[in-house]
Write a protein that holds these residues in place. Structure first.
Motif, PDB file in Angstrom:
ATOM      1  N   PHE A   1       0.833  -1.193   0.000  1.00 60.60           N
ATOM      2  CA  PHE A   1       0.000   0.000   0.000  1.00 60.60           C
ATOM      3  C   PHE A   1       0.868   1.243   0.000  1.00 60.60           C
ATOM      4  N   VAL A   2       0.244   2.369  -0.317  1.00 62.25           N
ATOM      5  CA  VAL A   2       0.898   3.670  -0.303  1.00 62.25           C
ATOM      6  C   VAL A   2       0.091   4.573   0.614  1.00 62.25           C
ATOM      7  N   GLY A   3       0.764   5.176   1.581  1.00 59.79           N
ATOM      8  CA  GLY A   3       0.145   6.157   2.462  1.00 59.79           C
ATOM      9  C   GLY A   3       0.730   7.528   2.161  1.00 59.79           C
ATOM     10  N   ILE A   4      -0.120   8.526   2.115  1.00 57.19           N
ATOM     11  CA  ILE A   4       0.323   9.883   1.817  1.00 57.19           C
ATOM     12  C   ILE A   4      -0.076  10.776   2.982  1.00 57.19           C
ATOM     13  N   THR A   5       0.916  11.431   3.582  1.00 57.03           N
ATOM     14  CA  THR A   5       0.665  12.322   4.715  1.00 57.03           C
ATOM     15  C   THR A   5       1.161  13.726   4.355  1.00 57.03           C
ATOM     16  N   ASN A   6       1.046  14.633   5.299  1.00 56.76           N
ATOM     17  CA  ASN A   6       1.540  15.985   5.074  1.00 56.76           C
ATOM     18  C   ASN A   6       3.064  16.069   5.182  1.00 56.76           C
ATOM     19  N   MET A   7       3.735  14.981   5.618  1.00 56.64           N
ATOM     20  CA  MET A   7       5.185  14.996   5.794  1.00 56.64           C
ATOM     21  C   MET A   7       5.954  14.053   4.878  1.00 56.64           C
ATOM     22  N   ARG A   8       5.296  12.984   4.404  1.00 53.39           N
ATOM     23  CA  ARG A   8       6.026  11.949   3.672  1.00 53.39           C
ATOM     24  C   ARG A   8       5.082  11.026   2.911  1.00 53.39           C
ATOM     25  N   VAL A   9       5.695  10.203   2.066  1.00 52.37           N
ATOM     26  CA  VAL A   9       4.993   9.096   1.413  1.00 52.37           C
ATOM     27  C   VAL A   9       5.472   7.832   2.128  1.00 52.37           C
ATOM     28  N   ILE A  10       4.537   6.968   2.481  1.00 54.10           N
ATOM     29  CA  ILE A  10       4.850   5.731   3.195  1.00 54.10           C
ATOM     30  C   ILE A  10       4.451   4.568   2.293  1.00 54.10           C
ATOM     31  N   LEU A  11       5.416   3.680   2.028  1.00 50.21           N
ATOM     32  CA  LEU A  11       5.154   2.518   1.175  1.00 50.21           C
ATOM     33  C   LEU A  11       5.399   1.249   1.973  1.00 50.21           C
ATOM     34  N   GLN A  12       4.480   0.298   1.850  1.00 49.66           N
ATOM     35  CA  GLN A  12       4.717  -1.021   2.414  1.00 49.66           C
ATOM     36  C   GLN A  12       5.387  -1.843   1.331  1.00 49.66           C
ATOM     37  N   ASP A  13       6.609  -2.282   1.597  1.00 46.96           N
ATOM     38  CA  ASP A  13       7.399  -3.043   0.626  1.00 46.96           C
ATOM     39  C   ASP A  13       7.345  -4.518   0.996  1.00 46.96           C
ATOM     40  N   LYS A  14       6.756  -5.333   0.102  1.00 47.39           N
ATOM     41  CA  LYS A  14       6.606  -6.774   0.342  1.00 47.39           C
ATOM     42  C   LYS A  14       7.578  -7.593  -0.494  1.00 47.39           C
ATOM     43  N   SER A  15       8.628  -6.977  -1.002  1.00 52.37           N
ATOM     44  CA  SER A  15       9.506  -7.664  -1.944  1.00 52.37           C
ATOM     45  C   SER A  15      10.673  -8.398  -1.295  1.00 52.37           C
ATOM     46  N   PHE A  16      10.703  -8.475   0.017  1.00 46.83           N
ATOM     47  CA  PHE A  16      11.811  -9.133   0.693  1.00 46.83           C
ATOM     48  C   PHE A  16      11.622 -10.644   0.749  1.00 46.83           C
ATOM     49  N   VAL A  17      12.731 -11.362   0.763  1.00 42.75           N
ATOM     50  CA  VAL A  17      12.720 -12.822   0.841  1.00 42.75           C
ATOM     51  C   VAL A  17      12.220 -13.239   2.225  1.00 42.75           C
ATOM     52  N   GLY A  18      11.500 -14.329   2.277  1.00 45.15           N
ATOM     53  CA  GLY A  18      11.028 -14.856   3.553  1.00 45.15           C
ATOM     54  C   GLY A  18       9.803 -14.162   4.091  1.00 45.15           C
ATOM     55  N   ASN A  19       8.992 -13.592   3.216  1.00 47.24           N
ATOM     56  CA  ASN A  19       7.744 -12.910   3.619  1.00 47.24           C
ATOM     57  C   ASN A  19       7.965 -11.755   4.580  1.00 47.24           C
ATOM     58  N   LYS A  20       9.123 -11.120   4.529  1.00 46.57           N
ATOM     59  CA  LYS A  20       9.384  -9.954   5.370  1.00 46.57           C
ATOM     60  C   LYS A  20       8.763  -8.713   4.734  1.00 46.57           C
ATOM     61  N   LEU A  21       8.309  -7.810   5.588  1.00 47.89           N
ATOM     62  CA  LEU A  21       7.709  -6.554   5.142  1.00 47.89           C
ATOM     63  C   LEU A  21       8.539  -5.391   5.644  1.00 47.89           C
ATOM     64  N   ALA A  22       8.602  -4.340   4.867  1.00 51.57           N
ATOM     65  CA  ALA A  22       9.258  -3.112   5.299  1.00 51.57           C
ATOM     66  C   ALA A  22       8.291  -1.954   5.096  1.00 51.57           C
ATOM     67  N   ILE A  23       8.333  -1.020   5.992  1.00 55.50           N
ATOM     68  CA  ILE A  23       7.615   0.232   5.820  1.00 55.50           C
ATOM     69  C   ILE A  23       8.675   1.270   5.459  1.00 55.50           C
ATOM     70  N   VAL A  24       8.563   1.815   4.255  1.00 52.32           N
ATOM     71  CA  VAL A  24       9.554   2.751   3.742  1.00 52.32           C
ATOM     72  C   VAL A  24       8.956   4.149   3.770  1.00 52.32           C
ATOM     73  N   SER A  25       9.640   5.074   4.433  1.00 50.77           N
ATOM     74  CA  SER A  25       9.197   6.465   4.496  1.00 50.77           C
ATOM     75  C   SER A  25      10.060   7.305   3.568  1.00 50.77           C
ATOM     76  N   VAL A  26       9.406   8.078   2.724  1.00 47.67           N
ATOM     77  CA  VAL A  26      10.114   8.960   1.810  1.00 47.67           C
ATOM     78  C   VAL A  26       9.667  10.393   2.097  1.00 47.67           C
ATOM     79  N   PRO A  27      10.522  11.173   2.777  1.00 52.40           N
ATOM     80  CA  PRO A  27      10.172  12.582   3.029  1.00 52.40           C
ATOM     81  C   PRO A  27      10.066  13.344   1.710  1.00 52.40           C
TER      82      PRO A  27
END
Length: 123
Positions: free
Chosen positions: A38-64
């Motif tokens: 998913f993509v979250g959009i706030t007044n400070m940043r874009v937040i992306l949930q990255d599901k591309s990691f091996v072993g079903n790991k998830l990352a939340i990536v913040s892009v100011p």
């Protein structure tokens, strides 16, 4: 603040749980395909949930917004131009391009416009 544009309530809650002080959520869109959840959009940043990691790991990536060089939108229109089955946005951070795919044309357009507006008004 229940009028936030979102596709899935659980994704909105996940974004809200990680907000910084004074941060406001504008929209949370569910993504299709592999990679971005998913993509979250706030007044400070874009937040992306990255599901591309091996072993079903998830990352939340913040892009100011100050780290975004450009934002683009690509639409996969039908042959007659009557509807878009999928659309994407690309966020150029200088070192990489983060991509997110959406169902339909309206979500990518709204996400693109929100991100662009924030990039232009926060720099």
């Amino acid at each position: 603040m229940s009028n936030v544009i979102h596709d899935k309530p659980e994704q909105l809650e996940q974004i809200r749980a990680g907000l910084l002080q004074g941060e406001i959520v504008y929209a949370v869109y569910d993504c299709i395909g592999v990679g971005t959840g998913f993509v979250g959009i706030t007044n400070m940043r874009v937040i992306l949930q990255d599901k591309s990691f091996v072993g079903n790991k998830l990352a939340i990536v913040s892009v100011p917004y100050k780290n975004i060089r450009s934002v683009s939108m690509l639409s996969n229109k039908s042959m007659m131009g009557r509807f878009a089955s999928t659309s994407s946005i690309g966020i150029d951070t200088g070192g990489s391009i983060k991509e997110a795919d959406f169902r339909g044309d309206d979500k990518a357009r709204h996400a693109h416009d929100l991100i662009l507006w924030n990039v232009l008004t926060t720099k």
